[in-house]
Enzyme design. Structure first.
Site, PDB file in Angstrom:
ATOM      1  N   TYR A 119       4.627  -2.973   9.436  1.00  0.00           N
ATOM      2  CA  TYR A 119       4.304  -3.433   8.073  1.00  0.00           C
ATOM      3  C   TYR A 119       5.507  -3.191   7.164  1.00  0.00           C
ATOM      4  O   TYR A 119       5.917  -4.058   6.390  1.00  0.00           O
ATOM      5  CB  TYR A 119       3.059  -2.687   7.577  1.00  0.00           C
ATOM      6  CG  TYR A 119       2.517  -3.172   6.262  1.00  0.00           C
ATOM      7  CD1 TYR A 119       1.603  -4.218   6.215  1.00  0.00           C
ATOM      8  CD2 TYR A 119       2.913  -2.583   5.058  1.00  0.00           C
ATOM      9  CE1 TYR A 119       1.095  -4.667   4.996  1.00  0.00           C
ATOM     10  CE2 TYR A 119       2.409  -3.030   3.847  1.00  0.00           C
ATOM     11  CZ  TYR A 119       1.503  -4.071   3.817  1.00  0.00           C
ATOM     12  OH  TYR A 119       1.010  -4.509   2.622  1.00  0.00           O
ATOM     13  N   SER A 134       5.808  -5.490  -0.927  1.00  0.00           N
ATOM     14  CA  SER A 134       4.981  -4.275  -0.972  1.00  0.00           C
ATOM     15  C   SER A 134       5.861  -3.120  -1.434  1.00  0.00           C
ATOM     16  O   SER A 134       7.092  -3.228  -1.429  1.00  0.00           O
ATOM     17  CB  SER A 134       4.465  -4.007   0.446  1.00  0.00           C
ATOM     18  OG  SER A 134       4.049  -2.670   0.612  1.00  0.00           O
TER      19      SER A 134
HETATM   20  N1  LIG Z   1      -3.707  -4.043  -1.170  1.00  0.00           N
HETATM   21  C1  LIG Z   1      -2.522  -3.529  -1.450  1.00  0.00           C
HETATM   22  O1  LIG Z   1      -2.417  -2.400  -1.968  1.00  0.00           O
HETATM   23  C2  LIG Z   1      -1.274  -4.299  -1.147  1.00  0.00           C
HETATM   24  C3  LIG Z   1      -0.065  -3.759  -1.598  1.00  0.00           C
HETATM   25  C4  LIG Z   1       1.111  -4.462  -1.338  1.00  0.00           C
HETATM   26  C5  LIG Z   1       1.075  -5.652  -0.657  1.00  0.00           C
HETATM   27  N2  LIG Z   1      -0.117  -6.138  -0.224  1.00  0.00           N
HETATM   28  C6  LIG Z   1      -0.075  -7.422   0.482  1.00  0.00           C
HETATM   29  O2  LIG Z   1      -0.906  -8.336  -0.197  1.00  0.00           O
HETATM   30  C7  LIG Z   1      -1.327  -9.333   0.725  1.00  0.00           C
HETATM   31  C8  LIG Z   1      -2.839  -9.477   0.639  1.00  0.00           C
HETATM   32  O3  LIG Z   1      -3.429  -8.267   1.065  1.00  0.00           O
HETATM   33  P1  LIG Z   1      -4.837  -7.728   0.527  1.00  0.00           P
HETATM   34  O4  LIG Z   1      -4.604  -6.352   0.068  1.00  0.00           O
HETATM   35  O5  LIG Z   1      -5.458  -8.721  -0.351  1.00  0.00           O
HETATM   36  O6  LIG Z   1      -5.617  -7.598   1.912  1.00  0.00           O
HETATM   37  P2  LIG Z   1      -6.922  -8.323   2.474  1.00  0.00           P
HETATM   38  O7  LIG Z   1      -7.167  -7.687   3.796  1.00  0.00           O
HETATM   39  O8  LIG Z   1      -8.002  -8.317   1.459  1.00  0.00           O
HETATM   40  O9  LIG Z   1      -6.435  -9.827   2.676  1.00  0.00           O
HETATM   41  C9  LIG Z   1      -5.589 -10.200   3.741  1.00  0.00           C
HETATM   42  C10 LIG Z   1      -5.829 -11.645   4.051  1.00  0.00           C
HETATM   43  O10 LIG Z   1      -4.910 -12.064   5.060  1.00  0.00           O
HETATM   44  C11 LIG Z   1      -5.624 -12.848   6.002  1.00  0.00           C
HETATM   45  N3  LIG Z   1      -4.918 -12.867   7.287  1.00  0.00           N
HETATM   46  C12 LIG Z   1      -4.655 -11.836   8.128  1.00  0.00           C
HETATM   47  N4  LIG Z   1      -4.024 -12.289   9.219  1.00  0.00           N
HETATM   48  C13 LIG Z   1      -3.880 -13.632   9.062  1.00  0.00           C
HETATM   49  C14 LIG Z   1      -3.307 -14.656   9.837  1.00  0.00           C
HETATM   50  N5  LIG Z   1      -2.768 -14.415  11.042  1.00  0.00           N
HETATM   51  N6  LIG Z   1      -3.325 -15.921   9.361  1.00  0.00           N
HETATM   52  C15 LIG Z   1      -3.879 -16.197   8.152  1.00  0.00           C
HETATM   53  N7  LIG Z   1      -4.451 -15.272   7.377  1.00  0.00           N
HETATM   54  C16 LIG Z   1      -4.441 -13.997   7.836  1.00  0.00           C
HETATM   55  C17 LIG Z   1      -6.999 -12.203   6.055  1.00  0.00           C
HETATM   56  O11 LIG Z   1      -7.956 -13.085   6.618  1.00  0.00           O
HETATM   57  C18 LIG Z   1      -7.242 -11.934   4.584  1.00  0.00           C
HETATM   58  O12 LIG Z   1      -7.738 -13.105   3.949  1.00  0.00           O
HETATM   59  C19 LIG Z   1      -0.825  -8.896   2.094  1.00  0.00           C
HETATM   60  O13 LIG Z   1       0.399  -9.533   2.373  1.00  0.00           O
HETATM   61  C20 LIG Z   1      -0.583  -7.420   1.901  1.00  0.00           C
HETATM   62  O14 LIG Z   1       0.365  -6.930   2.808  1.00  0.00           O
HETATM   63  C21 LIG Z   1      -1.295  -5.503  -0.458  1.00  0.00           C
END
Ligand SMILES: NC(=O)c1ccc[n+]([C@@H]2O[C@H](COP(=O)([O-])OP(=O)(O)OC[C@H]3O[C@@H](n4cnc5c(N)ncnc54)[C@H](O)[C@@H]3O)[C@@H](O)[C@H]2O)c1
Length: 227
Positions: free
Chosen positions: A132, A119
């Site tokens: 986080y 991230s």
């Molecule tokens: N959206 C952003 O701007 C962004 C930026 C940097 C990094 N990320 C990272 O990208 C990844 C995906 O995030 P996203 O933005 O798609 O969010 P999202 O909320 O759409 O997806 C998160 C997913 O993680 C799953 N999850 C949560 N806890 C869990 C657990 N204990 N076991 C299994 N699955 C679990 C949820 O069910 C969901 O499917 C994450 O690691 C997030 O930190 C996102």
């Protein structure tokens, strides 16, 4: 010619029902089959990445694996509470280690690869969500360590650091006008991004074209981390 072909690769994506994980699944499926057949290539399995037994049971049910993408993630407004802090670390960081341990035999057999999701908070302070931030900084370090540990097994380990992507995870901060405007003013390309825009990096890192790449964290951020 560089080989970007990922058709035929078996890919496990945690957080596959989420915004970015879902985009990864569709990208790999679309590249493996005509779009009309792509959905049928995606199989969903419930999994809590905090659960050792469940992760090991899933690994026992899967015969072969080429690409492991740890994309599950969560954040909480209560991350200064130690038990919440530990839980967030468990999902992002310990979960990543758990998965690699469980799927190491599969990845060694396929000379496969791991892609972790870092991230912008891997690089910058995260005052509202300190767990986080700590977890995502840890993902960068863990990625390097695992890359060194498993290079001799033919397993590459990399991470992708997405910038600001429109998903359920970021909905609350996106709805906060001051926060949204502040992030927007810091993004050189001048916009937040869609989950699909991160998928190309995962496909590249999983492809033979990336065979020399291990231990890196690749920003996919519209220039945010360069500014
Ligand atoms: N959206 C952003 O701007 C962004 C930026 C940097 C990094 N990320 C990272 O990208 C990844 C995906 O995030 P996203 O933005 O798609 O969010 P999202 O909320 O759409 O997806 C998160 C997913 O993680 C799953 N999850 C949560 N806890 C869990 C657990 N204990 N076991 C299994 N699955 C679990 C949820 O069910 C969901 O499917 C994450 O690691 C997030 O930190 C996102």
């Amino acid at each position: 010619m560089p080989d970007f072909n990922v058709a035929g690769k078996r890919v496990l994506i945690t957080g596959g029902t989420g915004g970015i994980g879902g985009a990864f699944a569709r990208a790999f499926a679309d590249l493996a089959a005509p779009p009309a057949d792509a959905d049928a290539r995606i199989r969903h399995e419930p999994l809590d990445v905090r659960d050792d037994t469940a992760v090991e049971a899933l690994a026992a049910r899967i015969d072969t694996l080429d690409v492991l993408i740890h994309c599950a993630g969560r954040a909480s407004p209560s991350e200064y509470e130690p038990d919440i802090f530990a839980d967030v670390l468990d999902v992002h960081l310990v979960g990543g280690l758990r998965l690699v341990n469980a799927f190491h035999p599969h990845l060694k057999a396929s000379a496969g690869c791991v892609i972790n999701i870092a991230s912008m908070y891997s690089f910058f302070g995260s005052p509202m969500t300190p767990a986080y931030g700590a977890a995502k900084a840890g993902v960068v370090a863990l990625t390097r360590s695992l890359a060194l540990r498993f290079a001799a097994d033919g397993i590459r380990v990399n991470a992708i650091a997405p910038g600001w992507i429109d998903t359920a995870l970021t909905r609350a901060v996106r709805d906060n006008k001051a926060f949204f405007e502040n992030t927007l003013s810091r993004i050189p390309i001048g916009r937040w991004a869609e989950p699909d825009e991160v998928a190309g990096a995962a496909v590249f890192l999983a492809s033979p074209a990336a065979r020399l790449i291990t231990g890196i964290t690749l920003p996919v951020d519209g220039g945010y981390s360069a500014a």
